[in-house]
Design a protein around this motif. Sequence first.
Motif, PDB file in Angstrom:
ATOM      1  N   VAL A 612       0.846  -1.200   0.000  1.00 13.97           N
ATOM      2  CA  VAL A 612       0.000   0.000   0.000  1.00 13.97           C
ATOM      3  C   VAL A 612       0.882   1.251   0.000  1.00 13.97           C
ATOM      4  CG1 VAL A 612      -1.744   1.289   1.283  1.00 13.97           C
ATOM      5  CG2 VAL A 612      -1.854  -1.207   1.179  1.00 13.97           C
ATOM      6  N   GLN A 613       0.666   2.116  -0.953  1.00 16.96           N
ATOM      7  CA  GLN A 613       1.468   3.334  -1.091  1.00 16.96           C
ATOM      8  C   GLN A 613       0.874   4.456  -0.241  1.00 16.96           C
ATOM      9  OE1 GLN A 613       3.976   3.009  -3.124  1.00 16.96           O
ATOM     10  NE2 GLN A 613       3.428   1.823  -4.911  1.00 16.96           N
ATOM     11  N   VAL A 614       1.752   5.285   0.271  1.00 22.87           N
ATOM     12  CA  VAL A 614       1.268   6.441   1.020  1.00 22.87           C
ATOM     13  C   VAL A 614       0.991   7.572   0.031  1.00 22.87           C
ATOM     14  CG1 VAL A 614       1.770   8.096   2.835  1.00 22.87           C
ATOM     15  CG2 VAL A 614       2.680   5.774   2.991  1.00 22.87           C
ATOM     16  N   LEU A 615      -0.266   7.841  -0.188  1.00 23.49           N
ATOM     17  CA  LEU A 615      -0.637   8.870  -1.162  1.00 23.49           C
ATOM     18  C   LEU A 615      -1.433  10.007  -0.518  1.00 23.49           C
ATOM     19  CD1 LEU A 615      -1.714   6.628  -4.178  1.00 23.49           C
ATOM     20  CD2 LEU A 615       0.405   7.910  -3.939  1.00 23.49           C
ATOM     21  N   ARG A 616      -1.962   9.785   0.675  1.00 25.30           N
ATOM     22  CA  ARG A 616      -2.814  10.797   1.293  1.00 25.30           C
ATOM     23  C   ARG A 616      -2.171  11.369   2.554  1.00 25.30           C
ATOM     24  NH1 ARG A 616      -8.281   8.256   2.516  1.00 25.30           N
ATOM     25  NH2 ARG A 616      -7.101   6.316   2.453  1.00 25.30           N
ATOM     26  N   PHE A 617      -2.391  12.636   2.756  1.00 28.86           N
ATOM     27  CA  PHE A 617      -1.848  13.307   3.934  1.00 28.86           C
ATOM     28  C   PHE A 617      -2.899  14.211   4.556  1.00 28.86           C
ATOM     29  CE2 PHE A 617       1.679  12.722   0.981  1.00 28.86           C
ATOM     30  CZ  PHE A 617       2.550  11.994   1.759  1.00 28.86           C
ATOM     31  N   ALA A 618      -2.861  14.286   5.887  1.00 30.09           N
ATOM     32  CA  ALA A 618      -3.638  15.309   6.585  1.00 30.09           C
ATOM     33  C   ALA A 618      -2.637  16.359   7.051  1.00 30.09           C
ATOM     34  CB  ALA A 618      -4.369  14.694   7.770  1.00 30.09           C
TER      35      ALA A 618
END
Lengths: 798, 357
Positions: A612-618
Motif C-alpha cells: 500500500v502506497q502512502v498517497l494521502r496526507f492530513a
Amino acid sequence: MIRASLAALLSHWWRHPLQLAMLLAGLALATGLWSGVQAINAEARAAYTRAETVLGQDQLDRIVATDGRLTVARFAELRQAGWPVSPLLEGRRAGLRILGVEPLTLPRAAAVPGMPMLGSDDLGEFLAGRLVLVAPETLDRPGVAEALAGLKPQAAPDLPPMTVLADIAAAETLLGARGEVTALLIDPGRPLPGPLPSGLERRVAVADQGLARLTDSFHLNLTAFGFLAFAVGIFIVHAAIGLAFEQRRPMFRTLRALGVPARTLGGLVLAELLGFALIAGLFGVGLGYGVAAALLPDVAATLGGLYGAAVPGVLELRAGWIVAGLGMAVAGTLAAAGQGLWQVWRLPPLASATPRAWAVAAGATRRLQALCGLGLLTLAGGALGFGSGLWAGFAVLAGLLLGAALVLPGLMALVLAAAGARARARGVLSQWFWADARQQLPGLSLALMALLLALAANVGVGTMVGSFRATFTGWLDQRLASELYLTAETPAEAARLREWLEPRVLAVLPIVSTETNLLGQPGDIYGIADHATYRDHWPLLSALPEVWEAVARGEAALINEQLSRRAGLGLGAVLDLPGGALPVAGVYSDYGNPSPQAIIGLEAFGTRFPEVQVLRFALRLPATEVEALATILRAEFGLRETAIVDQAGIKAFSLRVFERTFAVTGALNTLTLAVAALAMLASLVTLSASRLPQLAPVWAMGLTQAGLAGLDLARTVMLALLTAVAALPLGLALAWVLLAVVNVEAFGWRLPMQAFPGDWLWLFAAAGLAGGLAALWPAVTLMRRRPADLLRVFANER
Amino acid sequence: MNAKTILVGVWLGLALAGAAVAQGFADLGATVEGFALPDRDRVLEFPEDHAAHPDFRIEWWYLTANLTGDDGAEYGVQWTLFRSATAPGETEGWQSPQAWMGHAAVTTADAHHVAERLARGGVGQAGVTLNSGAAFRAWIDDWEMLSDTAPGEDALDRLALTARGDDFGYALDLTAEGPLVLQGDGGYSVKSADGQASHYYSQPFYAVSGTLDLPGGPVAVTGHAWLDREWSSQPLAEDQTGWDWFSLSFEGGEKLMGFDLRDGGEGFTSGTWIAADGTPSRLVPGALQADPLEYATVAGREVPVVWRLRLDDRAFDVTLRAVNPGAWMATLVPYWEGPVRVTGSHTGRGYLEMTGY
C-alpha cells in the motif's frame, strides 16, 4: 329491480360529489402511501436478491482456505486432483465490488445472463480483459468510469448495482491481487473425487442474507410508516362511508319497503363499494408509483450511506406490489364499511332510522378500547424489559403507538369532563362548549387517534434525526481535526509534496488504508501516525490506559463501534488481522459508516501491507493559512481540484450525505401528517351534517351562526392541541426506543438522545393548524347555512 | 492427421478469440498475425518437439486406440489434448494467451461415452511439459499422458494414460513397438493445393493394456494405439469446409494415414503409407480415393459411416465400417470420431474422424 335499486343507490353520490371525492381520495391516498412504500421495499429487496444470487452464490457450494489464503497454484492442484472447481476472485475497489470469474471452468449455474459464454462472439474480448460487465445505471455513478478506465464496460441488467463482473485476469489487475483466489466454486453437475485436502473447507451454499438482515430495520420502518399512513387513510374512508350510510338510511328503508330483499340490497351496496375500492385502488397504485419514484433516489442514498447496500435509483413496475396495493384497497374498504354493511343486511324493513347510531356505537366501546390500550402499553413495557433484538424493538414501538392511540379517547373524555366541571362557574355557554366537545368525541376519536399517531411519529423521528445530527456534527468536528487533506497521484509526487510541506506546516500526517475482510465482512484497516492530533481529538468511546502509545508501538488496534458491537469485541479482546492478531485497546464512534474498521500504527501498517502506497496526507496548520497554502499547492504542483480538500469541504459533504439519508423519513412524516389532517376534515364534514339537531337549539336561544362557527373552530383546534399534548410524551418515548433499541440493533451504534423544545412548538403549531384547516370548511358552511335549515330541525320528522 | 482435429482446435481458438463461429469453416483459412508458420526445411527434433509450440496457433496430442476386452467385445478409446492460442507465446498467470481443451471418449458397439475439459494456460491447470530427464507430461485437470521412459528411449515410448468423465474412465499403459513416423515431407504435411501445411508426426505402434471403467463395471483391455502430433497456424485453405481422416492398421503390420479435405469441388486427399517397420511413403495428392457408401443419421445430421478407400497403384481397395455409427462427439465443437473395421484387400482396424457435417 336490481338496476333501479342500483341507480337509486348511486344517485346519492351524484348528489353528494364531495363525499364521493372524499371517499375516493381517502382510499387512493391510503393505498398510494402503502403501495409506494411497498414498491420501494420491493425494489430494494430485488436488488439484495440480485446481489445475493449473483454467480449462483445461493446454489453453489464453494471451497475456501481455512487461513483465508487461496492461490492460483492451489486451484491448479485441486483441478489436477479431479476437483470440478472454478476460481472466483472478489474484492472492492473505488466502492465497486469486483468479481473475477474464469469462463472456461465456470459452472453453468453460476453464469450471469449477458455474460459471454463459450462460443459467443464476445468471449475473446472478455478473456482478454477488455470487456467487463456492469449494471446499466452503475456506469453513470461518479467515479465508476474512472475506476474502469481503459476497459469496455457492457451493461448487464442482472448484475447488482456497483458490481463489476470481469474475467479473473482483468479482476487481478483491477484489484492488484495477482495469483490470489477468494474462493473456488464447485460445479454441482460433476462428482467430487474424495475428501478435501487439509487447509481447505467447504462452505455450503446459502443465500447470504446479510444485506437483507442489516436493512430489515429500515424496511420495517418504511412499512410501519406505510401502514400508519394506510390506517390514517382508512379513517377517512370510514368517515365518508359512515356518512353515506347514515344519509342513505331512509333510502334503504324505502327500497326494502318496495320489496328489495335485504340480501340483494346488501349485495348491491357491497358491489358499489368494491367498484369504488378498485377505482380508488388503481389511482392509489398510480399515486404509489409516483411517491416511490420520487422517494427512491433518496432511499437508495440512505441504504447506500447506512448499510453500503447498492440499490438502483430507478423504479421498476412489479406485479407484486400492484396486486398487493389493490388488495389493500379492497380490504381497507371492507374493513371501513363492515359496520354499515352489517346494518344494511340486518335492517328490518320498517325500522325507524336512528340518527348517528354509528357514531354513538363508537362511544360505547370507549371503555373497552382504553382497557385494550392499557394492555398493549403493558405488553410494550414487557417487550422492552424482556425482549431482545430488532423485532422486540418494533414490538415495543407498535405496542406503544397502538396502545396510546386506544387510550386517547378515554383520556380525552376525562380531561374534557374535568374541564367541563371547572367551566360550570363560567357560565352556560362555556359549559355547553365542553359538553358539546365531549358529545363530539366519539365521532372524532378515530381522526384524533390518527392525528396522535402522526404527531407522535413526527416528534419521535424528529428527535431521533435531531439527536443524530447534533451528535454527528460534533463527531465530525472531533474526527476532522486536520485543516487540509491532500491526495497525491503517484508515490513520487507524494514524496515531493511531503518534502516541500514539512517545513511549511505544523504537521504532515500520512493516511494509509486498505480494503480487506474484517471478521468475514468487507471493511477497512487504517494506519495512522503517532501525533497529538489523534490523541486530542479522536472520538474514543472507551479505551485502555496508554492507548495511543500501544497503537503507535504496533501492539494494539483501535476498532469502530460497529465492529465492536457486531463481533462482541470489547477492550482487551483479540482481533484477527492480516499479518497477525492484535488486542483491542480502544473503541471509537464511526457514524455513517456501514462497514467494520480498524486502526493500527503507521509503522505496523507498513510492515503488514508493504504494497500500500502512502498517497494521502492530513495537514495541520493555522486555519488562516489554509486557503493560501491550497492555492500555492495547486500552482506549484499542479494538483487537481479534487486532490486538495479542506476540512470545511469534507464536513459539508458529510452533512449533505446525512441530510439525504433522512430526507425520506421527513417526506413520509409530512405526508402522514397531511393525511391525518384530511382524516379530521372528513370526520368533521361527516359530523357537521348530523350536528344540526344539536346546534339548532343553541342558535334558537340567541347565539349567532358566526358565533357557533367560531366555537366549532375553537373546539376542533382545542381538541387537536390536546392531542398534541398527548403526542409529545408519546413521541419522546418513541424517539428513545428508536435511539436506544432499534438503532443499536440496526446500525450498530447508539446515540445520546437530545431534546429539541423548539421543535415542540412547531408540533403544537402543526397540530393547531391541522385542526384549524380541517374545521375551517365545516365552520364556513355552518356560517353560511340558511336559517331555514336550522329552523327545519324543529319541523323535521327527525 | 486429423483434419477434423485441426478444425476443432482452430474452432476453439476462434471461439476464444471472439471471431464469429457462425461464419463457419471459411475462417480457418484466415491468417492470424504474429504466429509462426510451418517451415518445410525445419527438421523435427526429439524429445523437444514432443512439447508445446506456443508460437504456433494450434497444436494437439491426439491418441486413438482399438482395443479388445476380456469379454471379447471391441472398444475404441480417444484421448486428445488441444492447445489453441489467441496470441503467440506463453506468459505466467491468467494473462496467458494459451487455452487448452481435452476430449476423452470410449466407444462400444452400442454406446459412446464422451467427456470434455477446458482450461486456461499459464496457471498449471493444463499443459505439456518435458523436463530435463526427458520425462514427458501432458495433462488437463486429472487427465494425464505421462511418460514412464527408461534412459535411451524416446520420451513417448512408454506412456501411462488416464481420463475420466461422469460415466466412464480409463487407465491404459502404452508401449511403442516401432519408431516415430514423420508424416508428409519429413514432418511437413501439406493440407491444400494452395500450400497450407502443418508439422505432423505420429507414433502409430503402441501396444496397449489397461482397464476401462464403464457403467457395467471394469473391463480389462488390450490392443493397439496411434498417437498423432501436429501443430500449425494456418491449417486450411479458405474454401475448405471439413474433412474425413483415416488411421488404419492392417494385419500384415502396415498402416495407412489418409485424409480428404472437402471443398466445393474435387477436394484434396493425401496421406502416408507406413510399412511394418515404420518406413513412411508419402501418398501423392489425389492418389487416395475415398468414397462414402452408406450414411447414418447422427445428432440430426447425415454422416457417412461406411467408406470405400482405394489406392490404385498399391492394389488397395477396402471398406471401412464404423463399429458404432453413433460415435458423435457432442462437445463444444461437435464432430464424429470412432473405431472402424477394415475389410477388403486388406483387413484390420482403425479410427475414422469426420468434421464439417
